[in-house]
Enzyme design. Structure first.
Site, PDB file in Angstrom:
ATOM      1  N   HIS A  16      11.403  19.859   9.441  1.00  0.00           N
ATOM      2  CA  HIS A  16      12.430  18.977  10.004  1.00  0.00           C
ATOM      3  C   HIS A  16      11.962  18.348  11.305  1.00  0.00           C
ATOM      4  O   HIS A  16      12.066  17.142  11.514  1.00  0.00           O
ATOM      5  CB  HIS A  16      13.718  19.764  10.261  1.00  0.00           C
ATOM      6  CG  HIS A  16      14.433  20.125   9.003  1.00  0.00           C
ATOM      7  ND1 HIS A  16      15.733  19.795   8.768  1.00  0.00           N
ATOM      8  CD2 HIS A  16      14.007  20.768   7.887  1.00  0.00           C
ATOM      9  CE1 HIS A  16      16.085  20.227   7.562  1.00  0.00           C
ATOM     10  NE2 HIS A  16      15.056  20.833   7.019  1.00  0.00           N
ATOM     11  N   ASP A 123      19.699  16.360  13.561  1.00  0.00           N
ATOM     12  CA  ASP A 123      19.226  16.878  12.279  1.00  0.00           C
ATOM     13  C   ASP A 123      20.412  17.068  11.324  1.00  0.00           C
ATOM     14  O   ASP A 123      21.543  17.315  11.763  1.00  0.00           O
ATOM     15  CB  ASP A 123      18.546  18.238  12.523  1.00  0.00           C
ATOM     16  CG  ASP A 123      17.933  18.804  11.262  1.00  0.00           C
ATOM     17  OD1 ASP A 123      16.729  18.596  11.075  1.00  0.00           O
ATOM     18  OD2 ASP A 123      18.652  19.449  10.460  1.00  0.00           O
ATOM     19  N   GLN A 360      -3.074  20.750   5.586  1.00  0.00           N
ATOM     20  CA  GLN A 360      -2.599  20.169   4.322  1.00  0.00           C
ATOM     21  C   GLN A 360      -2.917  18.686   4.156  1.00  0.00           C
ATOM     22  O   GLN A 360      -3.379  18.269   3.102  1.00  0.00           O
ATOM     23  CB  GLN A 360      -1.089  20.401   4.180  1.00  0.00           C
ATOM     24  CG  GLN A 360      -0.518  19.783   2.908  1.00  0.00           C
ATOM     25  CD  GLN A 360       0.799  20.376   2.503  1.00  0.00           C
ATOM     26  OE1 GLN A 360       0.921  21.597   2.382  1.00  0.00           O
ATOM     27  NE2 GLN A 360       1.788  19.544   2.265  1.00  0.00           N
ATOM     28  N   HIS A 375       5.511  23.765  -3.697  1.00  0.00           N
ATOM     29  CA  HIS A 375       6.908  24.196  -3.732  1.00  0.00           C
ATOM     30  C   HIS A 375       7.855  22.997  -3.712  1.00  0.00           C
ATOM     31  O   HIS A 375       9.060  23.170  -3.805  1.00  0.00           O
ATOM     32  CB  HIS A 375       7.194  25.112  -2.546  1.00  0.00           C
ATOM     33  CG  HIS A 375       7.223  24.413  -1.223  1.00  0.00           C
ATOM     34  ND1 HIS A 375       6.274  23.511  -0.814  1.00  0.00           N
ATOM     35  CD2 HIS A 375       8.127  24.465  -0.198  1.00  0.00           C
ATOM     36  CE1 HIS A 375       6.579  23.053   0.401  1.00  0.00           C
ATOM     37  NE2 HIS A 375       7.688  23.618   0.796  1.00  0.00           N
ATOM     38  N   TRP A 378      10.252  18.529   0.788  1.00  0.00           N
ATOM     39  CA  TRP A 378      10.271  17.067   0.783  1.00  0.00           C
ATOM     40  C   TRP A 378       9.062  16.461   1.504  1.00  0.00           C
ATOM     41  O   TRP A 378       8.502  15.462   1.066  1.00  0.00           O
ATOM     42  CB  TRP A 378      11.584  16.553   1.394  1.00  0.00           C
ATOM     43  CG  TRP A 378      11.767  15.083   1.170  1.00  0.00           C
ATOM     44  CD1 TRP A 378      11.754  14.094   2.098  1.00  0.00           C
ATOM     45  CD2 TRP A 378      11.975  14.425  -0.098  1.00  0.00           C
ATOM     46  NE1 TRP A 378      11.946  12.859   1.510  1.00  0.00           N
ATOM     47  CE2 TRP A 378      12.080  13.051   0.162  1.00  0.00           C
ATOM     48  CE3 TRP A 378      12.070  14.872  -1.421  1.00  0.00           C
ATOM     49  CZ2 TRP A 378      12.293  12.104  -0.859  1.00  0.00           C
ATOM     50  CZ3 TRP A 378      12.276  13.931  -2.439  1.00  0.00           C
ATOM     51  CH2 TRP A 378      12.386  12.575  -2.141  1.00  0.00           C
ATOM     52  N   ASN A 379       8.622  17.100   2.595  1.00  0.00           N
ATOM     53  CA  ASN A 379       7.458  16.553   3.312  1.00  0.00           C
ATOM     54  C   ASN A 379       6.197  16.672   2.470  1.00  0.00           C
ATOM     55  O   ASN A 379       5.379  15.747   2.422  1.00  0.00           O
ATOM     56  CB  ASN A 379       7.260  17.265   4.651  1.00  0.00           C
ATOM     57  CG  ASN A 379       8.435  17.029   5.572  1.00  0.00           C
ATOM     58  OD1 ASN A 379       8.579  15.957   6.140  1.00  0.00           O
ATOM     59  ND2 ASN A 379       9.308  18.023   5.693  1.00  0.00           N
ATOM     60  N   SER A 380       6.034  17.819   1.810  1.00  0.00           N
ATOM     61  CA  SER A 380       4.858  17.986   0.944  1.00  0.00           C
ATOM     62  C   SER A 380       4.902  16.960  -0.190  1.00  0.00           C
ATOM     63  O   SER A 380       3.873  16.399  -0.572  1.00  0.00           O
ATOM     64  CB  SER A 380       4.823  19.400   0.356  1.00  0.00           C
ATOM     65  OG  SER A 380       4.616  20.334   1.389  1.00  0.00           O
ATOM     66  N   GLU A 383       3.915  13.638   1.278  1.00  0.00           N
ATOM     67  CA  GLU A 383       2.480  13.610   1.628  1.00  0.00           C
ATOM     68  C   GLU A 383       1.635  13.479   0.360  1.00  0.00           C
ATOM     69  O   GLU A 383       0.671  12.711   0.312  1.00  0.00           O
ATOM     70  CB  GLU A 383       2.110  14.886   2.392  1.00  0.00           C
ATOM     71  CG  GLU A 383       2.641  14.900   3.822  1.00  0.00           C
ATOM     72  CD  GLU A 383       2.674  16.307   4.449  1.00  0.00           C
ATOM     73  OE1 GLU A 383       2.119  17.254   3.869  1.00  0.00           O
ATOM     74  OE2 GLU A 383       3.270  16.444   5.538  1.00  0.00           O
ATOM     75  N   GLU A 399      16.451  22.959  -1.463  1.00  0.00           N
ATOM     76  CA  GLU A 399      16.687  21.900  -2.461  1.00  0.00           C
ATOM     77  C   GLU A 399      15.441  21.622  -3.306  1.00  0.00           C
ATOM     78  O   GLU A 399      15.353  20.622  -4.017  1.00  0.00           O
ATOM     79  CB  GLU A 399      17.176  20.637  -1.739  1.00  0.00           C
ATOM     80  CG  GLU A 399      16.160  19.630  -1.275  1.00  0.00           C
ATOM     81  CD  GLU A 399      15.128  20.126  -0.276  1.00  0.00           C
ATOM     82  OE1 GLU A 399      14.944  21.349  -0.066  1.00  0.00           O
ATOM     83  OE2 GLU A 399      14.453  19.258   0.295  1.00  0.00           O
ATOM     84  N   GLN A 400      14.448  22.546  -3.233  1.00  0.00           N
ATOM     85  CA  GLN A 400      13.146  22.248  -3.849  1.00  0.00           C
ATOM     86  C   GLN A 400      13.207  22.081  -5.366  1.00  0.00           C
ATOM     87  O   GLN A 400      12.451  21.303  -5.938  1.00  0.00           O
ATOM     88  CB  GLN A 400      12.145  23.348  -3.449  1.00  0.00           C
ATOM     89  CG  GLN A 400      11.866  23.330  -1.949  1.00  0.00           C
ATOM     90  CD  GLN A 400      11.447  24.677  -1.385  1.00  0.00           C
ATOM     91  OE1 GLN A 400      11.088  25.575  -2.116  1.00  0.00           O
ATOM     92  NE2 GLN A 400      11.498  24.811  -0.059  1.00  0.00           N
TER      93      GLN A 400
HETATM   94  O1  LIG Z   1      -0.173  25.672   5.188  1.00  0.00           O
HETATM   95  C1  LIG Z   1       0.539  24.708   5.473  1.00  0.00           C
HETATM   96  C2  LIG Z   1       1.880  24.613   5.057  1.00  0.00           C
HETATM   97  C3  LIG Z   1       2.605  23.495   5.405  1.00  0.00           C
HETATM   98  N1  LIG Z   1       2.031  22.503   6.150  1.00  0.00           N
HETATM   99  C4  LIG Z   1       2.833  21.315   6.540  1.00  0.00           C
HETATM  100  O2  LIG Z   1       4.160  21.716   6.805  1.00  0.00           O
HETATM  101  C5  LIG Z   1       5.079  20.785   6.275  1.00  0.00           C
HETATM  102  C6  LIG Z   1       5.967  21.511   5.288  1.00  0.00           C
HETATM  103  O3  LIG Z   1       7.090  20.730   5.004  1.00  0.00           O
HETATM  104  P1  LIG Z   1       7.814  20.771   3.574  1.00  0.00           P
HETATM  105  O4  LIG Z   1       6.870  20.481   2.503  1.00  0.00           O
HETATM  106  O5  LIG Z   1       8.992  19.859   3.659  1.00  0.00           O
HETATM  107  O6  LIG Z   1       8.243  22.268   3.359  1.00  0.00           O
HETATM  108  P2  LIG Z   1       9.102  23.324   4.241  1.00  0.00           P
HETATM  109  O7  LIG Z   1       8.371  23.669   5.435  1.00  0.00           O
HETATM  110  O8  LIG Z   1       9.412  24.397   3.292  1.00  0.00           O
HETATM  111  O9  LIG Z   1      10.421  22.461   4.607  1.00  0.00           O
HETATM  112  C7  LIG Z   1      11.803  22.723   4.666  1.00  0.00           C
HETATM  113  O10 LIG Z   1      12.372  21.454   5.009  1.00  0.00           O
HETATM  114  C8  LIG Z   1      12.196  20.410   4.051  1.00  0.00           C
HETATM  115  C9  LIG Z   1      12.850  19.146   4.601  1.00  0.00           C
HETATM  116  O11 LIG Z   1      14.240  19.304   4.680  1.00  0.00           O
HETATM  117  C10 LIG Z   1      12.809  20.809   2.712  1.00  0.00           C
HETATM  118  O12 LIG Z   1      12.517  19.807   1.754  1.00  0.00           O
HETATM  119  C11 LIG Z   1      12.244  22.159   2.263  1.00  0.00           C
HETATM  120  O13 LIG Z   1      12.886  22.552   1.074  1.00  0.00           O
HETATM  121  C12 LIG Z   1      12.452  23.195   3.357  1.00  0.00           C
HETATM  122  O14 LIG Z   1      11.911  24.445   2.947  1.00  0.00           O
HETATM  123  C13 LIG Z   1       4.281  19.682   5.611  1.00  0.00           C
HETATM  124  O15 LIG Z   1       4.180  18.618   6.509  1.00  0.00           O
HETATM  125  C14 LIG Z   1       2.913  20.312   5.393  1.00  0.00           C
HETATM  126  O16 LIG Z   1       1.847  19.388   5.480  1.00  0.00           O
HETATM  127  C15 LIG Z   1       0.735  22.586   6.553  1.00  0.00           C
HETATM  128  O17 LIG Z   1       0.213  21.683   7.221  1.00  0.00           O
HETATM  129  N2  LIG Z   1       0.015  23.702   6.206  1.00  0.00           N
END
Ligand SMILES: O=c1ccn([C@@H]2O[C@H](COP(=O)(O)OP(=O)(O)O[C@H]3O[C@H](CO)[C@@H](O)[C@H](O)[C@H]3O)[C@@H](O)[C@H]2O)c(=O)[nH]1
Length: 491
Positions: A16, A123, A360, A375, A378-380, A383, A399-400
């Protein structure tokens, strides 16, 4: 020239905070009349944003400033994340009030040149901060860190609950049911509805957020029209009472982030990239479950066997669960052999790397990366789409499952490895359901072997996601539109 100041309040979770801060940077870069103060709430454990926010605080300038709020050491007993977050945010209200009072005092009230407070940007989980903004008599915008599909689902369910007396929790009793949700093209199976929404306590919290989002002056969503046209249109249905929706994404942080790499086997980011440099194009599958992703020992073994059976080159971000008795995030294994099958690291030394926190975006951007077991945070998701890497879906919580469903059914850029997996624990703290090595092997093969529609679609969306952000693109012009609306608050 009137100057406008926004107070940005993210929750301190990686998924977030980073996108909200990057959004704030985008605002000030786009318009010299805009000023932003970001209030950072602190949790008493590592939230994987420390280094990122520290560099931000250090680089604070005249137009973008970052303030650390006092750390909250209180021990919360709630185990349900939405409930826990609500109590935490509620406790932050006095700190936010103080910070904003000082901010107003620091701006010379009689000086026509100093920026005027134009709004809060909060947020999606901080809707209680609307009360604080109201006390200052300024409008609130909400930043929705997930997609428009999920936003539409929350609003629809809240409408059903409040206007038609529907009991949302009951959807869980009928996993085969399919729901028609205006923000989704396809009917949504109830088994992919987020547990956080179906749960009695968590659901109440989420529905209350949805209700309060309706009170805001605008909803900024980290998505783009080309990706979610159906969902965005469903939210802009001509209802004058409903706040305008601003899809301004994808908002990503694409710089290298060294802050957490290196704990497993002391593998550094540069070693990982050097290793990728020596692999054939599109030959490596990247396995990573976001900032909160971790599994029990049994599940870890199945992933290991699945990877071995697939014979695929891999990078696997493997992280241990936090202690069960307190809130926290996964850390890194000092020695991953304690959970891996015997001899796994030796047998796979030539084809794979087991790491901790992953760089990542660098991995996804590398031409050797050909697929992503994700998983579907939303950010993954954004990306992966940005770099055109197809996904094998393995949602865990929040919400995954919905994101995974959208990726497979609507966007057509992912294979369905799992859609309805939900991480739940038994009384020993172990995973209730274990995804088998066979399913994992199958998912990996399908995403890596696909050289047709899914890969093509991921590339197409990748191009669209870049075009939308540049002059002439839809997210670019939506941002201009939002800025004009914000400036009107001080004119
Ligand atoms: O080893 C890792 C793991 C994660 N990331 C970064 O961390 C972020 C992770 O974000 P996201 O993919 O959205 O997952 P979560 O951290 O699980 O995010 C939470 O927030 C998101 C936005 O609301 C929701 O979509 C998810 O379900 C919720 O778990 C991304 O930018 C990744 O690139 C890394 O760089 N390295």
């Amino acid at each position: 020239m009137k100057k406008a100041e926004l107070v940005v309040i993210p929750i301190p979770g990686r998924g977030h905070l980073v996108s909200m801060v990057e959004f704030a940077k985008l605002l000030v870069a786009r318009d010299p009349r805009l000023y932003v103060t970001i209030l950072i709430m602190k949790l008493p454990f590592d939230t994987k944003v420390g280094a990122y926010t520290a560099s931000l605080v250090a680089s604070s300038s005249n137009r973008i400033k970052c303030i650390d709020l006092p750390i909250n050491e209180k021990v919360y007993t709630e185990t349900n994340p939405p409930v826990y977050m609500t109590s935490f945010v509620e406790d932050q209200k006095p700190h936010v009030k103080n910070a904003v009072t000082q901010l107003i005092q620091s701006r010379d009230g009689d000086d026509d040149d100093s920026p005027r407070l134009a709004g809060f940007v909060i947020d999606m989980f901080c809707t209680t901060m609307i009360d604080v903004a109201n006390e200052f008599g300024i409008p609130t915008y909400v930043f929705f860190a997930s997609g428009a599909g999920f936003l539409g689902l929350l609003l629809h369910l809240q409408h059903l609950r409040d206007n038609h007396n529907v009991k949302i929790t009951e959807f869980e009793n009928d996993p085969e049911a399919e729901l028609v949700i205006p923000s989704f093209v396809d009917p949504v199976p109830s088994k992919v509805l987020p547990l956080s929404v179906l749960d009695k306590d968590g659901g109440r919290v989420m529905m209350n957020h949805a209700k309060r989002i309706r009170e805001t002056k605008g909803i900024i969503v980290n998505t783009f029209i080309e990706l979610e046209s159906h969902a965005v249109n469903s939210l802009s249905n001509g209802d004058d009472e409903f706040p305008p929706v601003y899809p301004v994404g994808p908002i990503l942080y694409l710089q290298s982030d060294e802050s957490h790499v290196g704990s497993v086997n002391q593998i550094q980011s540069s070693d990982i990239i050097k290793w990728l440099d020596n692999q054939p194009p599109s030959s490596v599958v990247f396995v990573c479950f976001g900032s909160l992703g971790s599994f029990s020992k049994d599940q870890v073994k199945e992933i290991a066997y699945g990877l071995e059976q697939s014979g695929q080159r891999f990078i696997w971000s493997l992280r241990p669960p936090p202690p069960t008795d307190k809130m926290g995030l996964p850390s890194d294994y000092l020695d991953p052999t304690v959970v891996l099958p015997e001899g796994f690291l030796d047998r796979t030394a030539k084809i794979g790397k087991v790491i901790g926190w992953a760089p990542q975006v660098e991995i996804l951007s590398h031409c050797a990366t050909g697929g992503f077991v994700s998983h579907c945070g939303w950010n993954s998701t954004l990306e992966s789409l940005w770099f055109g890497v197809p996904i094998a879906t393995w949602p865990i919580f929040f919400e995954q499952q919905l994101n995974a469903f959208q990726m497979v059914k609507e966007f057509g850029c992912a294979v369905d490895m799992k859609l309805d997996y939900r991480r739940e624990f038994n009384s020993d703290g172990d995973d209730q359901a274990v995804v088998s090595a066979r399913e994992i092997d199958g998912g990996i093969k399908r995403v890596m072997d696909d050289d047709g529609d899914i890969r093509k679609r991921a590339k197409e969306i990748s191009e669209q996601s870049k075009k939308t952000l540049v002059d002439g693109g839809t997210s670019f012009s939506t941002l201009d539109h939002l800025i004009n609306d914000i400036l009107k608050n001080v004119s």
